[in-house]
Design an enzyme around this catalytic site. Structure first.
Site, PDB file in Angstrom:
ATOM      1  N   TYR A 141      -5.863   6.439 -14.977  1.00 50.93           N
ATOM      2  CA  TYR A 141      -4.818   7.089 -15.643  1.00 50.93           C
ATOM      3  C   TYR A 141      -5.272   7.520 -17.010  1.00 50.93           C
ATOM      4  CZ  TYR A 141      -1.454   5.081 -12.236  1.00 50.93           C
ATOM      5  OH  TYR A 141      -0.744   4.665 -11.175  1.00 50.93           O
ATOM      6  N   LYS A 186     -11.079  -2.411  -4.629  1.00 50.91           N
ATOM      7  CA  LYS A 186     -11.603  -1.845  -3.515  1.00 50.91           C
ATOM      8  C   LYS A 186     -13.059  -1.719  -3.463  1.00 50.91           C
ATOM      9  CE  LYS A 186     -10.641   0.840  -0.060  1.00 50.91           C
ATOM     10  NZ  LYS A 186      -9.927   0.463   1.122  1.00 50.91           N
ATOM     11  N   ASP A 219      -5.904  -2.637   0.118  1.00 51.47           N
ATOM     12  CA  ASP A 219      -5.325  -2.267   1.524  1.00 51.47           C
ATOM     13  C   ASP A 219      -4.792  -3.603   2.083  1.00 51.47           C
ATOM     14  OD1 ASP A 219      -7.922  -2.296   1.416  1.00 51.47           O
ATOM     15  OD2 ASP A 219      -8.364  -1.305   3.360  1.00 51.47           O
ATOM     16  N   ASP A 243      -0.074  -0.729 -10.319  1.00 50.48           N
ATOM     17  CA  ASP A 243       1.199   0.046 -10.470  1.00 50.48           C
ATOM     18  C   ASP A 243       2.070   0.351  -8.964  1.00 50.48           C
ATOM     19  OD1 ASP A 243       3.009   2.160 -11.247  1.00 50.48           O
ATOM     20  OD2 ASP A 243       1.688   3.763 -11.498  1.00 50.48           O
ATOM     21  N   ASP A 247       5.596  -2.025  -7.331  1.00 49.48           N
ATOM     22  CA  ASP A 247       6.613  -1.174  -6.853  1.00 49.48           C
ATOM     23  C   ASP A 247       7.067  -2.027  -5.180  1.00 49.48           C
ATOM     24  OD1 ASP A 247       7.335   0.152  -8.923  1.00 49.48           O
ATOM     25  OD2 ASP A 247       7.493   2.108  -7.620  1.00 49.48           O
TER      26      ASP A 247
END
Ligand code: NAD
Length: 355
Positions: A141, A186, A219, A243, A247
């Site tokens: 970001y 990851k 994942d 982020d 959610d």
């Protein structure tokens, strides 16, 4: 005690949920004899409309001078067309950076009265109590961005000190809980993730041997969060993974509107906001869930003002309001839905009649 809180209602449902939070905060402060200076300031799209920039100098100055910052939400279609030169989100990223709040704490608890509000089976949800610690001021970001006619790029960068400090923040939190830390990355694909895993491993072995560490690929984490959420205690991860996963985790609680967050740096000052956005689809209708914002206020009381008792009283009042049936449409299920204001009223009533 006396304290100064900068209040940024922002856009969409932001001002609606913040209004209820302020009513409850004033009532709570009054009953405990605290003097709070609550200064409302323009921020986000509202500030772009008022003065052309999402984080005006006066707002930033007031936030830096405050003991804590309470934010509603920012953004909306009005300011996000592809050719927009200034965006509300730039204000939020700028504010987080300026306040030095690099650790975003997002607790997820499942309220027993809301087991039916989630789309996930109650027996999977019973007893879920986890906290995400999302790195907030680094990663993709914040990396350099390019845009050509036929391609675009976003750079993801993490430094060793950035990973060390977020690991420590998460490990300290785990120490006060069930002493289990899951680091999500990851590392089978990304170099930043390989560095993340190495540094996290080193810090934990040297400084937190009493906290159990496990690594999980992002994942797989997305899958296990839904399959066996009760097994998690504290989860630490980088900015974008956090982020997205938080959610997803909000669906364990039943609604995005229920989840609070605290963004913390080295000192006591913090930035507190519900994890949801400005919800343009329901803005102006008076039906937004204010509980995520109210629970963010409880985190503010606990972390920035060192008022754990007041925080607990507010959390208990929210809990009793939910149990009493004050539920906005997102968590009402087949029952009668209430308005944002009625939910705030229910918390005020519970505050007036302590358990
Ligand atoms: P959103 O979180 O605003 O809404 C997603 C869905 O959840 C919508 O259906 C919305 O109605 C519902 N929802 C969210 N909060 C709710 C609440 N309190 N009560 C009931 N329902 C609620 O996400 P989005 O629609 O993807 O984004 C809308 C805008 O918000 C965008 O401009 C985005 O950039 C911005 N945004 C801001 C923040 C922030 O201020 N920190 C965070 C996320 C998104």
């Amino acid at each position: 005690m006396r304290a100064r809180i900068a209040v940024l209602p922002g856009d969409g449902i932001g001002p609606e949920v913040v209004a209820e939070a302020l009513r409850c905060l004033r009532a709570l402060a009054g009953s405990f004899g605290h003097t709070l200076e609550l200064e409302e300031l323009p921020f986000g799209g509202a500030a772009i409309d008022a003065c052309g920039e999402p984080l005006p100098a006066g707002t930033l100055e007031a936030c830096l001078a405050a003991d804590a910052v309470l934010l509603g939400a920012i953004g909306g279609p009005r300011w996000s067309h592809p050719s927009a030169k200034v965006r509300p989100e730039q204000g939020l990223l700028g504010l987080r950076k300026a306040l030095g709040v690099y650790a975003n704490l997002r607790p997820v608890r499942v309220h027993p009265a809301l087991l039916e509000a989630s789309t996930i089976k109650p027996d999977v949800l019973t007893g879920v109590d986890l906290v995400f610690v999302r790195e907030l001021t680094g990663g993709i970001y914040f990396g350099a961005k390019t845009r050509e006619a036929a391609s675009a790029s976003d750079l993801c960068v993490y430094s060793v000190p950035e990973i060390e400090r977020i690991t420590r923040a998460a490990a300290r939190l785990a120490r006060g809980r069930r002493r289990r830390l899951t680091s999500i990355d990851k590392s089978n694909v990304l170099e930043t993730s390989r560095l993340w895993r190495e540094v996290c491993e080193r810090v934990m072995r040297a400084e937190f041997p009493d906290v159990t560490l496990e690594h999980m690929l992002v994942d797989a984490a997305a899958m296990h969060l839904i399959r066996r959420p009760r097994d998690f205690d504290v989860l630490v991860t980088e900015n974008m993974f956090g982020d997205i996963l938080t959610d997803e985790a909000s669906m364990l609680a039943g609604s995005l509107g229920l989840l609070p967050s605290a963004s913390l740096g080295e000192g006591a000052r913090g930035l507190y906001e519900p994890i949801h956005g400005s919800a343009p689809d329901i803005a102006g209708r008076g039906i937004a869930n204010p509980y995520g914002t109210l629970l963010s206020v409880a985190m503010l009381l606990r972390h920035s003002l060192a008022l754990p008792r007041e925080a607990q009283v507010l959390e208990s009042a929210v809990s009793r309001a939910i149990e009493g049936g004050a539920r906005t449409p997102d968590i009402a299920g087949p029952g009668r839905a209430c308005t944002t204001r009625e939910a705030g009223e229910a918390v005020l009533e519970a505050l007036a009649a302590p358990a």
